[in-house]
Write a protein that holds these residues in place. Structure first.
Motif, mmCIF file in Angstrom:
data_model
loop_
_atom_site.group_PDB
_atom_site.id
_atom_site.type_symbol
_atom_site.label_atom_id
_atom_site.label_comp_id
_atom_site.label_asym_id
_atom_site.label_seq_id
_atom_site.Cartn_x
_atom_site.Cartn_y
_atom_site.Cartn_z
ATOM 1 N N TYR A 78 -17.812 -91.168 -11.916
ATOM 2 C CA TYR A 78 -18.138 -89.912 -12.871
ATOM 3 C C TYR A 78 -16.958 -88.997 -13.220
ATOM 4 N N THR A 79 -16.840 -88.861 -14.490
ATOM 5 C CA THR A 79 -15.778 -87.840 -14.874
ATOM 6 C C THR A 79 -15.998 -86.417 -14.550
ATOM 7 N N THR A 80 -15.143 -85.411 -14.618
ATOM 8 C CA THR A 80 -15.244 -84.138 -14.063
ATOM 9 C C THR A 80 -16.215 -83.551 -14.913
ATOM 10 N N ALA A 81 -16.507 -83.769 -16.198
ATOM 11 C CA ALA A 81 -17.587 -83.467 -17.039
ATOM 12 C C ALA A 81 -18.823 -84.094 -16.697
ATOM 13 N N GLN A 82 -19.011 -85.077 -16.352
ATOM 14 C CA GLN A 82 -20.222 -85.765 -15.764
ATOM 15 C C GLN A 82 -20.735 -85.165 -14.642
ATOM 16 N N LEU A 83 -19.672 -84.956 -13.432
ATOM 17 C CA LEU A 83 -20.066 -84.233 -12.318
ATOM 18 C C LEU A 83 -21.072 -82.950 -12.603
ATOM 19 N N LEU A 84 -20.432 -82.311 -13.500
ATOM 20 C CA LEU A 84 -20.997 -80.865 -13.639
ATOM 21 C C LEU A 84 -22.397 -81.169 -14.440
ATOM 22 N N GLU A 85 -22.424 -82.179 -15.609
ATOM 23 C CA GLU A 85 -23.675 -82.526 -16.359
ATOM 24 C C GLU A 85 -24.725 -82.878 -15.506
ATOM 25 N N LYS A 86 -24.186 -83.923 -14.383
ATOM 26 C CA LYS A 86 -25.437 -84.283 -13.699
ATOM 27 C C LYS A 86 -25.781 -83.660 -12.357
ATOM 28 N N ASN A 87 -25.013 -82.248 -12.346
ATOM 29 C CA ASN A 87 -25.228 -81.299 -11.216
ATOM 30 C C ASN A 87 -24.877 -82.389 -9.945
ATOM 31 N N ILE A 88 -24.006 -82.806 -9.789
ATOM 32 C CA ILE A 88 -23.617 -83.747 -8.526
ATOM 33 C C ILE A 88 -22.872 -82.678 -7.559
ATOM 34 N N LYS A 89 -23.152 -82.490 -6.325
ATOM 35 C CA LYS A 89 -22.893 -81.379 -5.592
ATOM 36 C C LYS A 89 -22.502 -82.079 -4.191
ATOM 37 N N ILE A 90 -21.288 -81.718 -3.773
ATOM 38 C CA ILE A 90 -21.130 -82.407 -2.341
ATOM 39 C C ILE A 90 -20.975 -81.231 -1.461
ATOM 40 N N PHE A 91 -21.912 -81.271 -0.281
ATOM 41 C CA PHE A 91 -22.192 -80.544 0.494
ATOM 42 C C PHE A 91 -21.396 -80.299 1.768
ATOM 43 N N GLY A 92 -20.642 -81.421 2.292
ATOM 44 C CA GLY A 92 -19.946 -81.329 3.315
ATOM 45 C C GLY A 92 -19.338 -82.940 3.407
#
Length: 103
Positions: A78-92
Motif C-alpha cells: 500500500y502506498t502512503t496515500a492508499q494507507l490513508l484512503e483505506k483507513n489502515i491503522k496499526i495499533f501496536g
C-alpha cells in the motif's frame, strides 16, 4: 492495557490456530501501543474499521507491505496515500508472547 516506564501495552488473545507455527490458539501476544513499526515487525492491524488481525509489516520507501499471518488473507503493498484512503491503522507492535502449557 497498562503502562510501564511511560510505554503503553495491551494484550491480544490468538483466536484460532491458523497462525501456526509461530502463534497458537489461546496464546496471548503483548503489544506495545505504537503505530510506526521498524523493519519486518509483527503488528496488529485494522483496515476500513474491520476486525483487527496480525500481520508482518514492512516499511517501504513510499508505503508499507502488509502480510497477514493468517494464510487465508493476501499480502499487499500500500502506498502512503492508499494507507490513508483505506483507513489502515496499526495499533501496536508485538513485544512478547505468553503461552501456557497445554495438556
Amino acid at each position: 492495557s497498562w503502562m510501564v516506564g511511560g510505554r503503553e501495552y495491551f494484550g491480544y488473545r490468538v483466536p484460532n490456530g491458523r497462525l501456526a507455527p509461530r502463534y497458537f490458539t489461546g496464546d496471548i501476544i503483548i503489544f506495545e501501543r505504537k503505530s510506526k513499526p521498524k523493519k519486518d515487525q509483527t503488528c496488529i492491524v485494522s483496515m476500513d474499521g474491520t476486525e483487527a488481525f496480525l500481520a508482518r509489516v514492512t516499511n517501504k520507501r513510499e508505503g508499507k507491505t502488509i502480510a497477514p499471518l493468517d494464510p487465508i488473507l493476501e499480502e499487499n503493498y500500500y502506498t502512503t496515500a492508499q494507507l490513508l484512503e483505506k483507513n489502515i491503522k496499526i495499533f501496536g507492535i508485538a513485544a512478547e508472547v505468553r503461552r501456557s502449557e497445554r495438556v
